[in-house]
Motif scaffolding. Structure first.
Motif, PDB file in Angstrom:
ATOM      1  N   ALA A   1       0.853  -1.176   0.000  1.00  0.00           N
ATOM      2  CA  ALA A   1       0.000   0.000   0.000  1.00  0.00           C
ATOM      3  C   ALA A   1       0.897   1.237   0.000  1.00  0.00           C
ATOM      4  CB  ALA A   1      -0.910   0.018   1.221  1.00  0.00           C
ATOM      5  N   ILE A   2       0.406   2.280  -0.654  1.00  0.00           N
ATOM      6  CA  ILE A   2       1.113   3.559  -0.669  1.00  0.00           C
ATOM      7  C   ILE A   2       0.255   4.588   0.058  1.00  0.00           C
ATOM      8  CG2 ILE A   2       2.053   5.417  -2.074  1.00  0.00           C
ATOM      9  CD1 ILE A   2       3.657   2.919  -2.359  1.00  0.00           C
ATOM     10  N   GLY A   3       0.855   5.231   1.018  1.00  0.00           N
ATOM     11  CA  GLY A   3       0.141   6.267   1.755  1.00  0.00           C
ATOM     12  C   GLY A   3       0.715   7.635   1.458  1.00  0.00           C
ATOM     13  N   TRP A   4      -0.147   8.625   1.512  1.00  0.00           N
ATOM     14  CA  TRP A   4       0.267  10.032   1.447  1.00  0.00           C
ATOM     15  C   TRP A   4       0.072  10.616   2.844  1.00  0.00           C
ATOM     16  CZ3 TRP A   4       2.752  12.574  -2.338  1.00  0.00           C
ATOM     17  CH2 TRP A   4       2.725  12.053  -3.636  1.00  0.00           C
ATOM     18  N   PHE A   5       1.088  11.304   3.317  1.00  0.00           N
ATOM     19  CA  PHE A   5       1.048  11.921   4.633  1.00  0.00           C
ATOM     20  C   PHE A   5       1.505  13.370   4.505  1.00  0.00           C
ATOM     21  CE2 PHE A   5       0.393   8.030   7.039  1.00  0.00           C
ATOM     22  CZ  PHE A   5       0.809   7.073   6.137  1.00  0.00           C
TER      23      PHE A   5
ATOM     24  N   GLU B   1       0.183  13.603   9.759  1.00  0.00           N
ATOM     25  CA  GLU B   1      -1.153  13.027   9.642  1.00  0.00           C
ATOM     26  C   GLU B   1      -1.321  12.345   8.290  1.00  0.00           C
ATOM     27  OE1 GLU B   1      -4.287  15.890   9.767  1.00  0.00           O
ATOM     28  OE2 GLU B   1      -3.481  17.103   8.138  1.00  0.00           O
ATOM     29  N   GLY B   2      -2.138  11.330   8.291  1.00  0.00           N
ATOM     30  CA  GLY B   2      -2.426  10.644   7.051  1.00  0.00           C
ATOM     31  C   GLY B   2      -3.357  11.455   6.175  1.00  0.00           C
TER      32      GLY B   2
ATOM     33  N   ASP C   1      -3.988  23.286   4.221  1.00  0.00           N
ATOM     34  CA  ASP C   1      -3.350  22.167   3.530  1.00  0.00           C
ATOM     35  C   ASP C   1      -1.845  22.365   3.403  1.00  0.00           C
ATOM     36  OD1 ASP C   1      -6.181  22.103   1.322  1.00  0.00           O
ATOM     37  OD2 ASP C   1      -5.770  20.723   2.989  1.00  0.00           O
ATOM     38  N   THR C   2      -1.362  23.536   3.801  1.00  0.00           N
ATOM     39  CA  THR C   2       0.068  23.814   3.733  1.00  0.00           C
ATOM     40  C   THR C   2       0.843  22.844   4.613  1.00  0.00           C
ATOM     41  OG1 THR C   2      -0.259  26.153   3.233  1.00  0.00           O
ATOM     42  CG2 THR C   2       1.843  25.525   4.246  1.00  0.00           C
ATOM     43  N   ALA C   3       1.821  22.155   4.029  1.00  0.00           N
ATOM     44  CA  ALA C   3       2.596  21.146   4.751  1.00  0.00           C
ATOM     45  C   ALA C   3       3.639  20.568   3.817  1.00  0.00           C
ATOM     46  CB  ALA C   3       1.693  20.029   5.270  1.00  0.00           C
ATOM     47  N   VAL C   4       4.528  19.777   4.396  1.00  0.00           N
ATOM     48  CA  VAL C   4       5.391  18.919   3.595  1.00  0.00           C
ATOM     49  C   VAL C   4       4.650  17.602   3.403  1.00  0.00           C
ATOM     50  CG1 VAL C   4       7.599  17.707   3.430  1.00  0.00           C
ATOM     51  CG2 VAL C   4       7.492  19.979   4.497  1.00  0.00           C
ATOM     52  N   TYR C   5       4.524  17.196   2.159  1.00  0.00           N
ATOM     53  CA  TYR C   5       3.797  15.981   1.819  1.00  0.00           C
ATOM     54  C   TYR C   5       4.777  14.851   1.510  1.00  0.00           C
ATOM     55  CZ  TYR C   5      -0.664  18.406   1.697  1.00  0.00           C
ATOM     56  OH  TYR C   5      -1.801  19.103   2.046  1.00  0.00           O
ATOM     57  N   TYR C   6       4.495  13.689   2.075  1.00  0.00           N
ATOM     58  CA  TYR C   6       5.343  12.516   1.900  1.00  0.00           C
ATOM     59  C   TYR C   6       4.518  11.357   1.345  1.00  0.00           C
ATOM     60  CZ  TYR C   6       8.292  14.950   5.326  1.00  0.00           C
ATOM     61  OH  TYR C   6       9.059  15.872   6.002  1.00  0.00           O
ATOM     62  N   CYS C   7       5.146  10.524   0.540  1.00  0.00           N
ATOM     63  CA  CYS C   7       4.544   9.234   0.220  1.00  0.00           C
ATOM     64  C   CYS C   7       5.361   8.161   0.937  1.00  0.00           C
ATOM     65  CB  CYS C   7       4.465   8.978  -1.282  1.00  0.00           C
ATOM     66  SG  CYS C   7       6.038   8.866  -2.160  1.00  0.00           S
ATOM     67  N   ALA C   8       4.700   7.075   1.257  1.00  0.00           N
ATOM     68  CA  ALA C   8       5.329   6.007   2.017  1.00  0.00           C
ATOM     69  C   ALA C   8       4.731   4.672   1.601  1.00  0.00           C
ATOM     70  CB  ALA C   8       5.143   6.234   3.512  1.00  0.00           C
ATOM     71  N   ALA C   9       5.488   3.603   1.799  1.00  0.00           N
ATOM     72  CA  ALA C   9       5.038   2.278   1.396  1.00  0.00           C
ATOM     73  C   ALA C   9       5.031   1.320   2.584  1.00  0.00           C
ATOM     74  CB  ALA C   9       5.951   1.719   0.303  1.00  0.00           C
TER      75      ALA C   9
ATOM     76  N   PHE D   1      -3.892   5.707   8.774  1.00  0.00           N
ATOM     77  CA  PHE D   1      -3.852   7.150   9.034  1.00  0.00           C
ATOM     78  C   PHE D   1      -2.684   7.518   9.942  1.00  0.00           C
ATOM     79  CE2 PHE D   1      -5.786  11.262   9.138  1.00  0.00           C
ATOM     80  CZ  PHE D   1      -5.532  11.777  10.398  1.00  0.00           C
ATOM     81  N   VAL D   2      -2.355   6.624  10.859  1.00  0.00           N
ATOM     82  CA  VAL D   2      -1.284   6.906  11.802  1.00  0.00           C
ATOM     83  C   VAL D   2       0.083   6.710  11.167  1.00  0.00           C
ATOM     84  CG1 VAL D   2      -0.334   6.284  14.049  1.00  0.00           C
ATOM     85  CG2 VAL D   2      -2.797   6.254  13.694  1.00  0.00           C
TER      86      VAL D   2
END
Length: 132
Positions: A32-36, A45-46, A94-102, A114-115
């Protein structure tokens, strides 16, 4: 596992941005790929999660109806993919640093996506700034 985000930038409130996450080194069907996101002074936050096995998608309440996650397969064996996060009607919050994770397994496997505790591989992040 290799993840690289791109597409961040500065946009006015109400505008749109499309983030991309180039993934390689693992078969997406089993992950699964999540955006945080993480804003200054706030906890991570997720935002969204994409299950590679069946394409199910999940969203945080704060972005439902505004953000859409999807996937473009780059290689036939699904070892290279691009996950995107289309963000519409952006708000200053919505301003933030956005990360993807696996993570291994689907979004609903293990602890709450979400966590983000089960995500072991992370990209370097991309800055999104929404001006009012």
């Amino acid at each position: 596992v290799h993840l690289v985000e791109s597409g961040g930038g500065l946009v006015q409130a109400g505008g749109s941005l499309k983030l991309s996450c180039a993934s390689s080194g693992f078969i997406l069907d089993y992950h699964a790929i999540g955006w945080f996101r993480q804003a200054p002074g706030k906890e991570r936050e997720g935002v969204s999660c994409f299950s590679g096995d069946d394409g199910s998608t999940y969203y945080a309440d704060s972005v439902k109806g505004r953000f859409t996650v999807g996937r473009v397969a780059i290689s036939a064996d699904n070892a290279e993919n691009t996950l995107y996060l289309q963000m519409n009607n952006l708000k200053p919050e919505d301003t933030a640093v956005y990360y993807c994770a696996a993570k291994l397994g689907s979004c609903t496997y293990g602890s709450s996506w979400f966590v983000g505790l089960d995500f072991g591989s992370w990209g370097q992040g991309t800055q999104v700034t929404v001006s009012s």
